[in-house]
Write a protein that holds these residues in place. Structure first.
Motif, PDB file in Angstrom:
ATOM      1  N   GLN A  55       0.860  -1.194   0.000  1.00 15.18           N
ATOM      2  CA  GLN A  55       0.000   0.000   0.000  1.00 15.18           C
ATOM      3  C   GLN A  55       0.886   1.230   0.000  1.00 15.18           C
ATOM      4  O   GLN A  55       2.011   1.192   0.509  1.00 15.18           O
ATOM      5  CB  GLN A  55      -0.925   0.007   1.223  1.00 15.18           C
ATOM      6  N   GLY A  56       0.367   2.297  -0.531  1.00 15.06           N
ATOM      7  CA  GLY A  56       1.175   3.516  -0.580  1.00 15.06           C
ATOM      8  C   GLY A  56       0.340   4.750  -0.366  1.00 15.06           C
ATOM      9  O   GLY A  56      -0.878   4.674  -0.172  1.00 15.06           O
ATOM     10  N   PHE A  57       1.028   5.877  -0.380  1.00 16.53           N
ATOM     11  CA  PHE A  57       0.322   7.158  -0.284  1.00 16.53           C
ATOM     12  C   PHE A  57       1.120   8.253  -0.974  1.00 16.53           C
ATOM     13  O   PHE A  57       2.309   8.092  -1.253  1.00 16.53           O
ATOM     14  CB  PHE A  57       0.053   7.548   1.183  1.00 16.53           C
ATOM     15  N   LEU A  58       0.412   9.318  -1.262  1.00 15.67           N
ATOM     16  CA  LEU A  58       1.078  10.548  -1.710  1.00 15.67           C
ATOM     17  C   LEU A  58       0.906  11.551  -0.589  1.00 15.67           C
ATOM     18  O   LEU A  58      -0.143  11.571   0.073  1.00 15.67           O
ATOM     19  CB  LEU A  58       0.444  11.096  -2.983  1.00 15.67           C
ATOM     20  N   ARG A  59       1.921  12.359  -0.359  1.00 13.51           N
ATOM     21  CA  ARG A  59       1.807  13.377   0.691  1.00 13.51           C
ATOM     22  C   ARG A  59       2.537  14.629   0.225  1.00 13.51           C
ATOM     23  O   ARG A  59       3.698  14.567  -0.203  1.00 13.51           O
ATOM     24  CB  ARG A  59       2.393  12.866   2.004  1.00 13.51           C
ATOM     25  N   GLY A  60       1.812  15.747   0.273  1.00 13.70           N
ATOM     26  CA  GLY A  60       2.393  17.017  -0.151  1.00 13.70           C
ATOM     27  C   GLY A  60       3.076  17.725   1.005  1.00 13.70           C
ATOM     28  O   GLY A  60       2.945  17.324   2.165  1.00 13.70           O
ATOM     29  N   ALA A  61       3.764  18.816   0.691  1.00 20.87           N
ATOM     30  CA  ALA A  61       4.510  19.553   1.712  1.00 20.87           C
ATOM     31  C   ALA A  61       3.585  20.175   2.752  1.00 20.87           C
ATOM     32  O   ALA A  61       3.981  20.446   3.887  1.00 20.87           O
ATOM     33  CB  ALA A  61       5.368  20.627   1.044  1.00 20.87           C
ATOM     34  N   THR A  62       2.303  20.400   2.392  1.00 19.43           N
ATOM     35  CA  THR A  62       1.361  20.986   3.350  1.00 19.43           C
ATOM     36  C   THR A  62       0.751  19.925   4.260  1.00 19.43           C
ATOM     37  O   THR A  62      -0.039  20.238   5.144  1.00 19.43           O
ATOM     38  CB  THR A  62       0.194  21.652   2.596  1.00 19.43           C
ATOM     39  N   GLY A  63       1.063  18.641   4.008  1.00 24.82           N
ATOM     40  CA  GLY A  63       0.487  17.563   4.817  1.00 24.82           C
ATOM     41  C   GLY A  63      -0.714  16.914   4.147  1.00 24.82           C
ATOM     42  O   GLY A  63      -1.255  15.919   4.641  1.00 24.82           O
ATOM     43  N   GLN A  64      -1.151  17.466   2.997  1.00 30.11           N
ATOM     44  CA  GLN A  64      -2.260  16.839   2.259  1.00 30.11           C
ATOM     45  C   GLN A  64      -1.862  15.422   1.844  1.00 30.11           C
ATOM     46  O   GLN A  64      -0.727  15.187   1.452  1.00 30.11           O
ATOM     47  CB  GLN A  64      -2.550  17.661   1.004  1.00 30.11           C
ATOM     48  N   MET A  65      -2.815  14.493   1.950  1.00 25.93           N
ATOM     49  CA  MET A  65      -2.477  13.095   1.636  1.00 25.93           C
ATOM     50  C   MET A  65      -3.513  12.411   0.768  1.00 25.93           C
ATOM     51  O   MET A  65      -4.693  12.730   0.834  1.00 25.93           O
ATOM     52  CB  MET A  65      -2.421  12.283   2.933  1.00 25.93           C
ATOM     53  N   THR A  66      -3.068  11.439  -0.016  1.00 29.66           N
ATOM     54  CA  THR A  66      -3.964  10.515  -0.727  1.00 29.66           C
ATOM     55  C   THR A  66      -3.496   9.102  -0.432  1.00 29.66           C
ATOM     56  O   THR A  66      -2.320   8.778  -0.628  1.00 29.66           O
ATOM     57  CB  THR A  66      -3.926  10.755  -2.254  1.00 29.66           C
ATOM     58  N   LEU A  67      -4.428   8.272   0.044  1.00 29.51           N
ATOM     59  CA  LEU A  67      -4.101   6.880   0.354  1.00 29.51           C
ATOM     60  C   LEU A  67      -4.461   6.006  -0.839  1.00 29.51           C
ATOM     61  O   LEU A  67      -5.578   6.076  -1.358  1.00 29.51           O
ATOM     62  CB  LEU A  67      -4.910   6.464   1.583  1.00 29.51           C
ATOM     63  N   LEU A  68      -3.524   5.181  -1.267  1.00 33.18           N
ATOM     64  CA  LEU A  68      -3.753   4.256  -2.384  1.00 33.18           C
ATOM     65  C   LEU A  68      -4.355   2.958  -1.841  1.00 33.18           C
ATOM     66  O   LEU A  68      -4.271   2.685  -0.646  1.00 33.18           O
ATOM     67  CB  LEU A  68      -2.419   3.988  -3.098  1.00 33.18           C
ATOM     68  N   PRO A  69      -4.962   2.123  -2.705  1.00 33.80           N
ATOM     69  CA  PRO A  69      -5.573   0.884  -2.193  1.00 33.80           C
ATOM     70  C   PRO A  69      -4.550  -0.146  -1.722  1.00 33.80           C
ATOM     71  O   PRO A  69      -3.454  -0.231  -2.281  1.00 33.80           O
ATOM     72  CB  PRO A  69      -6.352   0.348  -3.399  1.00 33.80           C
TER      73      PRO A  69
END
Ligand code: ADP
Length: 375
Positions: free
Chosen positions: A190-204
């Protein structure tokens, strides 16, 4: 998805299949890109020959935001390549630095309290003496440069240890990672994306199936219960809270007694998430494209339809032939990467099969493809 063109030109370090699939998402969203490649034939050169350069200065000057497709660069090389634009690399170089080396990864996981196999770094004769007190079998990994199981060996006796030390150039100064050999019942990622502001997207969370250390099949949903899902999300939370910025994928072992042990992470898009291209609203490449250009548009979490993805590996040496698949009564999405030459085991493409109502044994479908495809 189509979006208004963004003025940023994206610089992709590399021109392999991960760069190609990111380029396809960027183009669909109206963005421009340039890959830094070598002079050789490559997936991006096959489809977008004008968008690959070997000229580092042009690459640095023309592009405004950067990303990469493998972890084989040192942080020094990345800083030298990008100069004053180094802070515009996604993943951030500080986050990337943990993952360029298997020992520094293990150090990070341990510091965060994430469970993993017992391990030691083997960097000198002292460490080797300590390793020699371990009972066989155990696993030895090259700390840098391994991929697709190529830097991983199970050691069952002293002769095999000597062989691995030689093959992995320990006596020439290469660092090794020794790990307990885990009795694995499942492997998931599993993975995620995370921006410098702390915004995140969780992958399946997906389940991966390997043969001889190489992943040949990935399916969603994984065959794991809620407690495993919870443990992994908690580990990902700890990783995110440590301040990682970029796109990351993590592989985990599940043991017979339902323990979750982290295996390794990658600071980039990953083979195990390719099924998101056809089975999700946003693929991992779409999401990376959004984080590079317009992160506000990215969702917090991405799910997938029930799907199986099979890696199409080369079966012979020489020019590629046409891909032949068994006929299936399900939506089938083949993707070839445009590599001109086949060699046994080389990743040439993948196929995703979707069963929206989830009534088919997708693992059996994946195994049928693996057995019957021809390239
Ligand atoms: P690579 O970076 O080349 O993909 P990995 O560290 O992911 O290498 O290892 C490849 C495969 O080897 C894993 O997917 C798993 O099947 C097996 N493996 C790796 N580490 C261990 C371990 N400590 N115990 C048992 N099997 C392992």
């Amino acid at each position: 998805m189509t979006h208004a063109a963004n003025r940023e030109k994206i610089g992709i370090i590399g021109d392999g299949q991960l760069a190609l699939m990111l380029a396809e998402s960027l183009i669909r969203m109206g963005n421009t890109f340039l890959c830094l490649g070598t002079a050789q034939q490559s997936p991006v050169r096959t489809f977008f020959p004008e968008s690959v350069t070997t000229d580092q200065e042009r690459f640095r000057n023309e592009c405004n935001v950067f990303t990469l497709e493998n972890e084989f660069h040192t942080t020094l090389q990345l800083n030298n390549l990008l100069g004053e634009k180094a802070p515009r690399l996604f993943p951030e170089i500080k986050s990337y630095s943990h993952f360029a080396d298997k020992i520094s990864q293990r150090t990070l996981y341990q510091a965060l309290g994430i469970a993993g196999p017992r391990w030691i770094a083997v960097k000198n004769v002292q460490d080797l003496l300590e390793l020699k007190s371990w009972a066989y079998p155990y696993v030895i990994k090259a700390s840098q440069g391994g991929y697709d199981g190529k830097g991983v060996r199970v050691v069952r006796n002293e002769a095999e240890l000597e062989q691995v030390l030689n093959d992995f150039r320990f006596f020439q100064g290469a660092h090794l990672l020794a790990e307990e050999k885990v009795e694995i019942v499942r492997e998931v990622a599993q993975g995620f994306l995370r921006g410098a502001t702390g915004q995140m997207t969780l992958l399946p969370l997906v389940e991966t199936v390997q043969e001889s250390g190489v992943c040949n099949l990935v399916h969603y949903p994984p065959n794991v219960d809620e407690s495993i899902l919870g443990k992994i999300e908690n580990d990902l939370k700890l990783l995110a809270q440590s301040g990682l910025v970029g796109i990351f994928n993590f592989e985990f072992f599940v043991t017979a007694d339902q323990r979750v042990l982290i295996n390794e992470g990658a600071p980039r898009t990953h083979n195990s998430q390719h099924l998101t291209i056809d089975a999700s609203d946003y693929s991992q490449f779409d999401l990376l494209a959004l984080y590079l250009t317009d992160p506000a548009r990215a969702p917090a979490r991405v799910s997938a339809l029930p799907a199986v993805m099979v890696n199409i590996l080369g079966q012979h040496s020489g020019p590629c032939h046409e891909l032949k698949l068994p006929s299936l009564p399900l939506k089938t999405y083949p993707k070839l990467y445009g590599k001109e030459t086949c060699s046994p085991g080389r990743k040439m493409g993948h196929v995703t099969v979707i069963d929206a109502n989830g009534s088919t044994d997708l693992i059996a479908v994946g195994k049928k493809i693996l057995k019957e495809y021809q390239l």
